[in-house]
Design a protein around this motif. Structure first.
Motif, PDB file in Angstrom:
ATOM      1  N   ARG A 287       0.852  -1.199   0.000  1.00 25.08           N
ATOM      2  CA  ARG A 287       0.000   0.000   0.000  1.00 25.08           C
ATOM      3  C   ARG A 287       0.882   1.241   0.000  1.00 25.08           C
ATOM      4  NH1 ARG A 287      -1.381  -2.186   5.487  1.00 25.08           N
ATOM      5  NH2 ARG A 287       0.003  -1.161   6.982  1.00 25.08           N
ATOM      6  N   TRP A 288       0.310   2.384  -0.390  1.00 19.40           N
ATOM      7  CA  TRP A 288       1.020   3.655  -0.424  1.00 19.40           C
ATOM      8  C   TRP A 288       0.625   4.422   0.836  1.00 19.40           C
ATOM      9  CZ3 TRP A 288       4.709   5.425  -3.687  1.00 19.40           C
ATOM     10  CH2 TRP A 288       5.048   6.784  -3.590  1.00 19.40           C
TER      11      TRP A 288
ATOM     12  N   GLY B 146       3.969  -6.175 -10.604  1.00 17.77           N
ATOM     13  CA  GLY B 146       3.612  -5.063 -11.494  1.00 17.77           C
ATOM     14  C   GLY B 146       3.138  -3.840 -10.722  1.00 17.77           C
ATOM     15  N   ILE B 147       2.315  -4.051  -9.712  1.00 14.82           N
ATOM     16  CA  ILE B 147       1.800  -2.921  -8.916  1.00 14.82           C
ATOM     17  C   ILE B 147       2.938  -2.248  -8.149  1.00 14.82           C
ATOM     18  CG2 ILE B 147       0.264  -2.277  -7.016  1.00 14.82           C
ATOM     19  CD1 ILE B 147      -1.425  -4.799  -7.874  1.00 14.82           C
ATOM     20  N   ALA B 148       3.804  -3.059  -7.547  1.00 11.00           N
ATOM     21  CA  ALA B 148       4.955  -2.494  -6.820  1.00 11.00           C
ATOM     22  C   ALA B 148       5.833  -1.686  -7.768  1.00 11.00           C
ATOM     23  CB  ALA B 148       5.762  -3.625  -6.175  1.00 11.00           C
ATOM     24  N   ALA B 149       6.008  -2.185  -8.995  1.00  4.68           N
ATOM     25  CA  ALA B 149       6.824  -1.466  -9.982  1.00  4.68           C
ATOM     26  C   ALA B 149       6.177  -0.133 -10.334  1.00  4.68           C
ATOM     27  CB  ALA B 149       6.999  -2.322 -11.232  1.00  4.68           C
ATOM     28  N   ALA B 150       4.862  -0.113 -10.460  1.00 10.63           N
ATOM     29  CA  ALA B 150       4.174   1.148 -10.778  1.00 10.63           C
ATOM     30  C   ALA B 150       4.418   2.178  -9.680  1.00 10.63           C
ATOM     31  CB  ALA B 150       2.674   0.893 -10.964  1.00 10.63           C
ATOM     32  N   TYR B 151       4.328   1.754  -8.425  1.00  8.41           N
ATOM     33  CA  TYR B 151       4.610   2.681  -7.315  1.00  8.41           C
ATOM     34  C   TYR B 151       6.091   3.078  -7.301  1.00  8.41           C
ATOM     35  CZ  TYR B 151       0.015   1.873  -5.096  1.00  8.41           C
ATOM     36  OH  TYR B 151      -1.332   1.809  -4.811  1.00  8.41           O
ATOM     37  N   ALA B 152       6.962   2.155  -7.710  1.00  6.73           N
ATOM     38  CA  ALA B 152       8.403   2.462  -7.751  1.00  6.73           C
ATOM     39  C   ALA B 152       8.696   3.565  -8.763  1.00  6.73           C
ATOM     40  CB  ALA B 152       9.195   1.204  -8.095  1.00  6.73           C
ATOM     41  N   VAL B 153       7.934   3.589  -9.861  1.00  4.86           N
ATOM     42  CA  VAL B 153       8.095   4.649 -10.859  1.00  4.86           C
ATOM     43  C   VAL B 153       7.736   6.002 -10.237  1.00  4.86           C
ATOM     44  CG1 VAL B 153       7.243   5.546 -13.068  1.00  4.86           C
ATOM     45  CG2 VAL B 153       7.742   3.095 -12.816  1.00  4.86           C
ATOM     46  N   VAL B 154       6.728   6.024  -9.375  1.00  4.89           N
ATOM     47  CA  VAL B 154       6.365   7.268  -8.681  1.00  4.89           C
ATOM     48  C   VAL B 154       7.552   7.743  -7.828  1.00  4.89           C
ATOM     49  CG1 VAL B 154       4.743   8.376  -7.094  1.00  4.89           C
ATOM     50  CG2 VAL B 154       3.948   6.531  -8.594  1.00  4.89           C
ATOM     51  N   LEU B 155       8.152   6.811  -7.099  1.00  4.80           N
ATOM     52  CA  LEU B 155       9.300   7.162  -6.260  1.00  4.80           C
ATOM     53  C   LEU B 155      10.456   7.688  -7.111  1.00  4.80           C
ATOM     54  CD1 LEU B 155       9.246   4.045  -3.879  1.00  4.80           C
ATOM     55  CD2 LEU B 155       8.482   6.369  -3.313  1.00  4.80           C
ATOM     56  N   ALA B 156      10.680   7.058  -8.255  1.00  6.33           N
ATOM     57  CA  ALA B 156      11.762   7.496  -9.147  1.00  6.33           C
ATOM     58  C   ALA B 156      11.493   8.903  -9.670  1.00  6.33           C
ATOM     59  CB  ALA B 156      11.903   6.522 -10.310  1.00  6.33           C
ATOM     60  N   SER B 157      10.221   9.187  -9.974  1.00 10.86           N
ATOM     61  CA  SER B 157       9.876  10.508 -10.525  1.00 10.86           C
ATOM     62  C   SER B 157      10.091  11.619  -9.494  1.00 10.86           C
ATOM     63  CB  SER B 157       8.422  10.518 -11.001  1.00 10.86           C
ATOM     64  OG  SER B 157       7.513  10.540  -9.894  1.00 10.86           O
ATOM     65  N   ARG B 158       9.798  11.296  -8.229  1.00 16.32           N
ATOM     66  CA  ARG B 158       9.993  12.305  -7.168  1.00 16.32           C
ATOM     67  C   ARG B 158      11.481  12.672  -7.075  1.00 16.32           C
ATOM     68  NH1 ARG B 158       8.923  10.067  -1.484  1.00 16.32           N
ATOM     69  NH2 ARG B 158       6.754  10.080  -2.156  1.00 16.32           N
ATOM     70  N   TYR B 159      12.336  11.623  -7.097  1.00 19.45           N
ATOM     71  CA  TYR B 159      13.783  11.860  -6.993  1.00 19.45           C
ATOM     72  C   TYR B 159      14.287  12.618  -8.225  1.00 19.45           C
ATOM     73  CZ  TYR B 159      18.756  10.890  -6.372  1.00 19.45           C
ATOM     74  OH  TYR B 159      20.109  11.029  -6.212  1.00 19.45           O
TER      75      TYR B 159
ATOM     76  N   ILE C 259      -3.811   1.276 -11.349  1.00 17.64           N
ATOM     77  CA  ILE C 259      -3.383  -0.098 -11.636  1.00 17.64           C
ATOM     78  C   ILE C 259      -3.699  -1.000 -10.449  1.00 17.64           C
ATOM     79  CG2 ILE C 259      -1.352  -1.564 -11.942  1.00 17.64           C
ATOM     80  CD1 ILE C 259      -0.096   0.650 -13.625  1.00 17.64           C
ATOM     81  N   HIS C 260      -3.416  -0.519  -9.259  1.00 17.67           N
ATOM     82  CA  HIS C 260      -3.651  -1.312  -8.034  1.00 17.67           C
ATOM     83  C   HIS C 260      -5.145  -1.588  -7.870  1.00 17.67           C
ATOM     84  CE1 HIS C 260      -2.426  -1.819  -3.504  1.00 17.67           C
ATOM     85  NE2 HIS C 260      -3.145  -2.822  -3.944  1.00 17.67           N
ATOM     86  N   ASP C 261      -5.961  -0.532  -7.958  1.00 18.99           N
ATOM     87  CA  ASP C 261      -7.409  -0.705  -7.772  1.00 18.99           C
ATOM     88  C   ASP C 261      -8.007  -1.608  -8.848  1.00 18.99           C
ATOM     89  OD1 ASP C 261      -7.925   2.773  -6.697  1.00 18.99           O
ATOM     90  OD2 ASP C 261      -7.178   0.988  -5.633  1.00 18.99           O
ATOM     91  N   ALA C 262      -7.537  -1.440 -10.105  1.00 19.00           N
ATOM     92  CA  ALA C 262      -8.060  -2.265 -11.205  1.00 19.00           C
ATOM     93  C   ALA C 262      -7.721  -3.731 -10.986  1.00 19.00           C
ATOM     94  CB  ALA C 262      -7.502  -1.790 -12.534  1.00 19.00           C
ATOM     95  N   ASP C 263      -6.548  -3.992 -10.391  1.00 18.20           N
ATOM     96  CA  ASP C 263      -6.154  -5.390 -10.166  1.00 18.20           C
ATOM     97  C   ASP C 263      -7.125  -6.068  -9.208  1.00 18.20           C
ATOM     98  OD1 ASP C 263      -4.115  -7.334  -8.291  1.00 18.20           O
ATOM     99  OD2 ASP C 263      -4.027  -7.539 -10.468  1.00 18.20           O
ATOM    100  N   ILE C 264      -7.489  -5.369  -8.145  1.00 14.97           N
ATOM    101  CA  ILE C 264      -8.414  -5.970  -7.171  1.00 14.97           C
ATOM    102  C   ILE C 264      -9.786  -6.189  -7.817  1.00 14.97           C
ATOM    103  CG2 ILE C 264      -9.579  -5.645  -4.956  1.00 14.97           C
ATOM    104  CD1 ILE C 264      -7.129  -3.969  -4.080  1.00 14.97           C
TER     105      ILE C 264
ATOM    106  N   ASN D  81      -9.493  -4.964 -21.597  1.00 18.76           N
ATOM    107  CA  ASN D  81      -9.902  -3.641 -21.071  1.00 18.76           C
ATOM    108  C   ASN D  81      -8.664  -2.746 -20.956  1.00 18.76           C
ATOM    109  OD1 ASN D  81      -8.490  -4.779 -19.043  1.00 18.76           O
ATOM    110  ND2 ASN D  81      -9.941  -4.260 -17.406  1.00 18.76           N
ATOM    111  N   THR D  82      -8.900  -1.468 -20.839  1.00 18.41           N
ATOM    112  CA  THR D  82      -7.766  -0.547 -20.677  1.00 18.41           C
ATOM    113  C   THR D  82      -8.031   0.295 -19.437  1.00 18.41           C
ATOM    114  OG1 THR D  82      -8.914   1.073 -22.029  1.00 18.41           O
ATOM    115  CG2 THR D  82      -7.361  -0.391 -23.156  1.00 18.41           C
ATOM    116  N   ILE D  83      -6.979   0.724 -18.761  1.00 19.19           N
ATOM    117  CA  ILE D  83      -7.174   1.582 -17.596  1.00 19.19           C
ATOM    118  C   ILE D  83      -6.397   2.872 -17.802  1.00 19.19           C
ATOM    119  CG2 ILE D  83      -7.647  -0.122 -15.812  1.00 19.19           C
ATOM    120  CD1 ILE D  83      -4.689  -0.218 -15.188  1.00 19.19           C
TER     121      ILE D  83
END
Ligand SMILES: CSC[C@H]1O[C@H](OP(=O)(O)O)[C@H](O)[C@@H]1O
Length: 353
Positions: free
Chosen positions: A12-13, A57-70, A131-136, A351-353
């Motif tokens: 979770r974030w 995949g979900i963890a990687a998506a959140y990791a991209v957020v962390l990379a963008s902040r840095y 991505i996380h919400d769509a997975d559930i 489907n697409t998100i």
């Protein structure tokens, strides 16, 4: 135990950090780890703190957020130039689960669409959460679609962990089992311990016991004799990469179960979101199979039980040919008797998100 509800949120974030349950320590310890950098998340994926194709995949998506902040903090309006290396390092953390590259590609498209002078974190976080919400949501859909295939009073066998811990929540194969059990269709779930990492013993048995679903834990090698009894109606598993012709890469041992299933007339269900389908991969022979560390085979915990220098083979996955699979269940529909032709129906409905 209070932090974990019945669906078990493995990640979770929270407060601008990615918080993940350390699956290496389950079921005896529930330890949540905080991650503030993309590189640390890549290492966590490699070390299986978080594992399971959709969860990766979900963890990687959140990791991209962390990379963008840095990147924004370091580079300002030329931040996109600083994203190439962290995303490349993230992509190679584990080679087989295609959900990892799917999520990175999804986030890259959002990066490309952002103006250079816009701070990216908020937009990319929304994309990761989507991505996380769509997975559930997709897991609940697959649960319903898969449960429709199961007759009341069924006994099933599952291998590895394709549960809430391997996804954003609820699970793929275990999502079908959870849904079918809630409909009164499951009388018993046999769980392979799943050597060498023991996802079945440590994770699946734990998830099912927490949900009061009757389960029997067994050694992997007991599966053949169990199928020979005629007790098992379905083998239900997840997937890490599905080729365009319906060949399935999943945890090592799945292929052997599929051969046994055909010999003993047991049905084989694979449950996975369409993000697990690699349309560029024409057949299972093209799927990269991860080879993991020798220690996973020579040790259990700190105890070594093999000669020190013995040669080791530790492939994490194998490939089951489509012709051994009864049905592939996805969030956009079910393909019975998967093949290069029948799989195309999913392509139209993806489907697409
Ligand atoms: C819901 S996908 C779960 C899938 O991932 C597992 O592999 P690992 O634990 O090494 O990440 C296994 O293949 C499961 O079927």
């Amino acid at each position: 135990m209070s932090e974990l509800n019945s669906s078990i949120q493995p990640l979770r974030w929270q407060a601008g950090k990615l918080v993940m349950l350390d699956q290496r320590r389950l079921p005896l310890e529930q330890v949540w780890l905080e991650f503030e950098s993309c590189g640390d998340v890549a290492l966590a994926i490699r070390q299986m703190v978080v594992r399971g194709a959709p969860a990766i995949g979900i963890a990687a998506a959140y990791a991209v957020v962390l990379a963008s902040r840095y990147a924004w903090a370091k580079k300002g309006t030329i931040w996109k130039q600083a994203m190439t290396r962290p995303l490349r390092d993230l992509a190679v953390s584990r080679p087989t689960a295609v959900n990892l590259q799917w999520a990175i590609n999804h986030m890259q498209r959002r990066i490309d669409a952002l103006p250079n002078n816009q701070q990216p974190e908020a937009v990319l976080l929304d994309a990761a959460k989507a991505i996380h919400d769509a997975d559930i949501t997709d897991n609940k859909t697959m649960g319903r679609l898969g449960a429709e295939l199961i007759q009341p009073g069924s006994t099933v066998l599952t291998h590895c962990n394709a549960g809430a811990l391997a996804t954003g929540g609820f699970g793929t194969a275990l999502g079908v089992i959870r849904q079918a059990h809630s409909e009164g269709k499951i009388s018993r779930v046999y769980v392979d311990e799943t050597r060498p990492w023991l996802q079945g013993a440590r994770l699946t048995a734990w998830e099912l016991m927490r949900d009061h679903i009757p389960c029997v834990l067994q050694a992997d090698l007991a599966a053949a004799a169990l199928l020979a009894t005629g007790k098992v109606d379905w083998i239900i598993v997840g997937a890490d990469r599905i080729a365009a012709n319906g060949d399935v890469a999943n945890k090592i041992g799945t292929y052997g179960l599929a051969v046994l299933a055909q010999y003993h007339q047991v049905k084989m269900m694979v449950v996975a979101p369409t993000a697990t389908i690699d349309w560029q991969c024409e057949s299972g022979s093209r799927i990269p199979i991860e080879q993991r560390e020798r220690r996973e085979v020579t040790h259990i915990g700190q105890h070594r039980h093999a000669p020190y220098e013995v040669e080791i083979s530790n492939p994490a996955f194998d490939v089951t040919p489509a012709e051994l699979i009864t049905a592939i269940v996805t969030e956009t529909g079910v393909v019975k008797s998967p093949s290069a032709v029948t799989m195309q129906s999913l392509r139209e409905r993806r489907n697409t998100i």
